[in-house]
Write a protein that holds these residues in place. Sequence first.
Motif, mmCIF file in Angstrom:
data_model
loop_
_atom_site.group_PDB
_atom_site.id
_atom_site.type_symbol
_atom_site.label_atom_id
_atom_site.label_comp_id
_atom_site.label_asym_id
_atom_site.label_seq_id
_atom_site.Cartn_x
_atom_site.Cartn_y
_atom_site.Cartn_z
ATOM 1 N N GLN A 415 -32.849 -3.528 15.869
ATOM 2 C CA GLN A 415 -32.588 -4.664 15.007
ATOM 3 C C GLN A 415 -32.902 -6.359 15.291
ATOM 4 O O GLN A 415 -33.382 -6.824 14.677
ATOM 5 N N ASN A 416 -32.488 -6.441 16.547
ATOM 6 C CA ASN A 416 -32.816 -7.846 16.997
ATOM 7 C C ASN A 416 -34.077 -8.007 17.380
ATOM 8 O O ASN A 416 -34.811 -9.243 17.003
ATOM 9 N N GLU A 417 -34.953 -6.867 17.700
ATOM 10 C CA GLU A 417 -36.502 -7.144 17.994
ATOM 11 C C GLU A 417 -37.268 -7.209 16.704
ATOM 12 O O GLU A 417 -37.926 -8.273 16.438
ATOM 13 N N THR A 418 -36.645 -6.541 15.302
ATOM 14 C CA THR A 418 -37.266 -6.823 14.210
ATOM 15 C C THR A 418 -36.853 -8.180 13.554
ATOM 16 O O THR A 418 -37.795 -8.654 12.933
ATOM 17 N N SER A 419 -35.592 -8.590 14.051
ATOM 18 C CA SER A 419 -35.278 -9.777 13.288
ATOM 19 C C SER A 419 -35.971 -10.923 14.029
ATOM 20 O O SER A 419 -36.462 -11.796 13.236
ATOM 21 N N GLU A 420 -36.128 -10.915 15.210
ATOM 22 C CA GLU A 420 -36.938 -12.063 16.004
ATOM 23 C C GLU A 420 -38.280 -11.952 15.501
ATOM 24 O O GLU A 420 -39.077 -13.151 15.523
ATOM 25 N N SER A 421 -38.926 -10.712 15.428
ATOM 26 C CA SER A 421 -40.386 -10.698 14.730
ATOM 27 C C SER A 421 -40.290 -11.310 13.288
ATOM 28 O O SER A 421 -41.355 -11.961 13.100
#
Length: 624
Positions: A415-421
């Motif tokens: 979730q953090n990875e997709t949000s940052e992306s």
Amino acid sequence: MSPCPNYLTTRKVIAKSLASLSGSSASSYLSRGSVRLASSSTSAVSDSAKSEKDAQHAIPEPLTLLHKTRSLLPRIVGKGGPGFQQMAEVSHTLESVLSKAYQNGSCVSTPSLFNLSSGYLAQFPIPVEISELRSPSLPLTSSFSKVHETLRDILRSPTFLESDIRIIVCNPVTMPINAILEEHLPSKTILVLSSNFQKKELEAVVHQQMSRHNTHSLHPRTQSRDFHIISADPGRAIRAIRILQANPTSPSAIQKYSTDFVESQLSQVTKSLHDKLVPTKSMKTVQRKLGLERVQDVLHWFSVAILRTRNELDNAFLDQTSLKETLEEHRARIEVDIFQGRGQSDEKTPINIVSEAIKQAERDMRPVMDRLTWWQMIWRVDEISNIVATAVERTWCSNLEKKLILETGHLAALQNETSESALSLLSSHPTVATAVLKNTLLQIKRSPGYYLTPESLTQPISSRRNQIIEYPTMRLHITGQRAVLGMTGGIVGGAGIGWAGWLGWLLGSGEGMLGFIGIDAGTAMGVGMMSAVASIRWAVGRWEKSKSRWWQDLARVGEGLERDLKVKLQTTMERQVVILGETACDGMEKSIRAQEKELADVVARIEEIQAGVDEVLHGSQCKP
């Protein structure tokens, strides 16, 4: 003018109306640096009268094209993103360019303050005003980026952009030709290379650089750059003039002056400038021609800005498509990654960990249920629900619950990875990153239901476990109580019947107390004993049947658990893990489509205006 190898000069040539001339045709207007030279008040009165006369015969079509171009300016400059940054910086300059185009198109001229004669400037068919821009002195060791930055500062100067004809003088040693060709030069630009190239060599170099830095445009007539490249040696021309000034009567000095001045090729600059200041057949006045050429320059800048924005929109679309494909890949893989494992005996064989967990729970519950025989049930009938519920809470899918809690941590990282992306994608494409979209993403990220908790994936297990405890287990408990009560009643009834027959026999009545219904004492005692045994058998069967139904309910709950876990995983992915990325992609796609629609409308307007400008400039025979 002596060219320095480390400077670039841009000359601004603004044509004045022929009607603004006074009686002397040899007068010209000159402005150099901060000194402004202009005409006298007598000539201003004549200029005003001439301008009013010419304004009455003004052709309305060029002014209509000018107003249409001006109406597009807010739609171009108002855009965001890299494609329109330069347009936003020069918005006031473009307004000034269009204002001067209006002056040229309507034959309105503003007289200067002083009148200065110049033999060189008097050879042109109309008066001219010259402005000079000189770059700061740069050392020979300056980097290419520094030189390029200096060039861009000059090319973006309002004085340069507002000119009718631009003359760029540069040394190709310190200022590479490709650095100039990379820029979007306005039309009617004269590029003077301060080096003595042969004509064939110059044409080869220019052709090579032009093929490498070809500029595409929205309209076919703006694809070719309308500027002239000349190889000249201004330094040699200046030396020739100084030789003649030192000894004007000497034949050798005159011959040396003639040879050096001709070989300097400076006359080509004069000829090119003269050709651009001559009216055409379709345009009888130079002012209108130059005004329409200003409009063409603005249309060219519009086209360049739109092309850059389209490239930015294409890049944004590709990036958001890539992010969307990545999110779809995560959603497709996550179910396999979480619910599929490897067998202990054969690691190559995939197994369903939910089915294995349910089977293991059944194996763990088997000893507990086996110990609850009818005999144990009788003595612990009030503790059945507690015993079974405790065993269910301890053994039913406990390992699966721990694994899902661990996988929730992995989903949080995803979730953090997709949000940052998603946020990085918006920051890298400001053209489509609207304030509404950013606000929507921030609201989603700060909402209480956005973050994952340990119960995000294990909630179906808790629900199904409670379902087992509340329904099948409670039904098993109630069935056990009813079986005990029924068995007790049967045993007590059978004992009563036997006691009644036995009591009659004991009192010597012969038939016993049930003799009135034809049952003797022995028969009554046998019926009583049979009733007691039958009630016990009924209680045992009822209990075993209830346990079998409990196992069936457990199997059905297990099947529903696997379905619930998959649905919960997909819901968690959609509403928490990838919601920020999908919202960003959908918002960007919506913004891209809206901007493409708007750009299509702007392009149609530009093509319409460009066709009108071409028709006015080149006559009715020119088809856009």
